[in-house]
Design an enzyme around this catalytic site. Structure first.
Site, short mmCIF file in Angstrom:
data_model
loop_
_atom_site.label_atom_id
_atom_site.label_comp_id
_atom_site.label_asym_id
_atom_site.label_seq_id
_atom_site.Cartn_x
_atom_site.Cartn_y
_atom_site.Cartn_z
N HIS A 76 -6.18 -3.37 -0.64
CA HIS A 76 -6.85 -3.48 0.66
C HIS A 76 -8.08 -4.37 0.52
O HIS A 76 -8.57 -4.60 -0.59
CB HIS A 76 -7.31 -2.11 1.16
CG HIS A 76 -6.21 -1.18 1.50
ND1 HIS A 76 -5.92 -0.78 2.79
CD2 HIS A 76 -5.32 -0.51 0.71
CE1 HIS A 76 -4.91 0.07 2.78
NE2 HIS A 76 -4.53 0.25 1.53
N ASP A 121 -8.46 4.05 6.65
CA ASP A 121 -7.09 3.57 6.55
C ASP A 121 -6.23 4.45 7.45
O ASP A 121 -5.95 5.60 7.12
CB ASP A 121 -6.64 3.63 5.10
CG ASP A 121 -5.20 3.17 4.90
OD1 ASP A 121 -4.54 2.81 5.90
OD2 ASP A 121 -4.73 3.18 3.75
#
Length: 264
Positions: A248, A149
């Site tokens: 996510h 990320d």
């Protein structure tokens, strides 16, 4: 074929309760990289710490319930390192690195700057120092796949509402310029997903407010970034958003790469 899967779990125990481990068991992945464990090693139940068939390595934050990275592999690594040698950010549990022959795979969690100006300043410090670390890896001559990320959407195609986010953390000019430099010809790093999939509206994160996920008002902030040699062997990729394990979605890439012998 070498399949590498990356996923920001926003709490690995929470993601496990939502079925992530059962889904992962069907993916035939060789390496799993997870960010935002939000747990210390003693907090991890056996089924997470020791996923059947895999060996896990972890870098946890000093602060409980915060950040943390993990890397699970079914290939025996030659070496594993946690942290990238920066005291400020290593305390936050943001980095696991494993060597497999000629290949280094990294699970990294970049800071978010959304909570305050102070955290945005920390994000800029991280980007400056991490760029030096990546250059050192390149100078060492290894093939590298950096997963994680990054908390930055690179281009307008990488988020739905780009016009409304030009002055928001995650799409600021300075952040995007950092990725421009990383992906420049002189630096040579490759945005592997985007090389394989040029389509719009391919996102990996959605706000938990409103109906962002249902309406696909998202951002692509999770990446696999690779050196040219291994990037050139990437054959397939996808983002799995059909089930919600986190805010996510998991992202995987298949590489036609033998970690011991190199490109096939």
């Amino acid at each position: 074929m070498l399949r590498i899967l990356t996923f920001n779990a926003n709490g690995i125990r929470s993601a496990a309760r939502k079925g992530f481990l059962e889904w992962f068991a069907r993916q035939d992945a060789d390496i799993l990289c997870v960010q935002e464990l939000k747990a210390q090693i003693p907090d991890l139940p056996d089924e997470i710490r020791d996923i059947p068939g895999y060996r896990g390595y972890f870098h946890c934050a000093e602060k409980r319930g915060y950040s943390g990275c993990g890397l699970w592999t079914r290939i025996e690594p030659a070496a594993v390192r946690t942290g990238f040698g920066d005291a400020e950010f290593d305390a936050e549990g943001r980095y696991v690195e494993a060597d497999f022959g000629a290949l280094t795979v990294i699970s990294a969690y970049f800071p978010s700057g959304t909570s305050s100006d102070e955290r945005q300043a920390a994000k800029y410090r991280f980007l400056e120092r991490f760029a030096l670390h990546l250059q050192a890896l390149r100078d060492a001559g290894r093939e590298v796949v950096l997963t994680g990320d990054v908390n930055i959407a690179h281009k307008e195609i990488d988020l739905k509402n780009w016009k409304g986010n030009l002055d928001h953390s995650g799409f600021l000019p300075e952040e995007r310029a950092w990725l421009d430099r990383l992906f420049s010809e002189s630096s040579g790093w490759v945005d592997v997903f985007r090389r394989l999939d040029p389509r719009p509206e391919r996102y990996t994160w959605w706000s938990q407010r409103g109906q962002a996920r249902a309406k696909n008002v998202g951002w692509r902030i999770d990446y696999q970034i690779a050196t040219p040699g291994v990037a050139g062997t990437a054959r397939a990729t996808d983002i799995y958003a059909a089930e919600k394990f986190s805010d996510h979605a998991p992202l995987w890439v298949d590489y036609d790469f033998d970690p011991v012998g190199g490109a096939r």
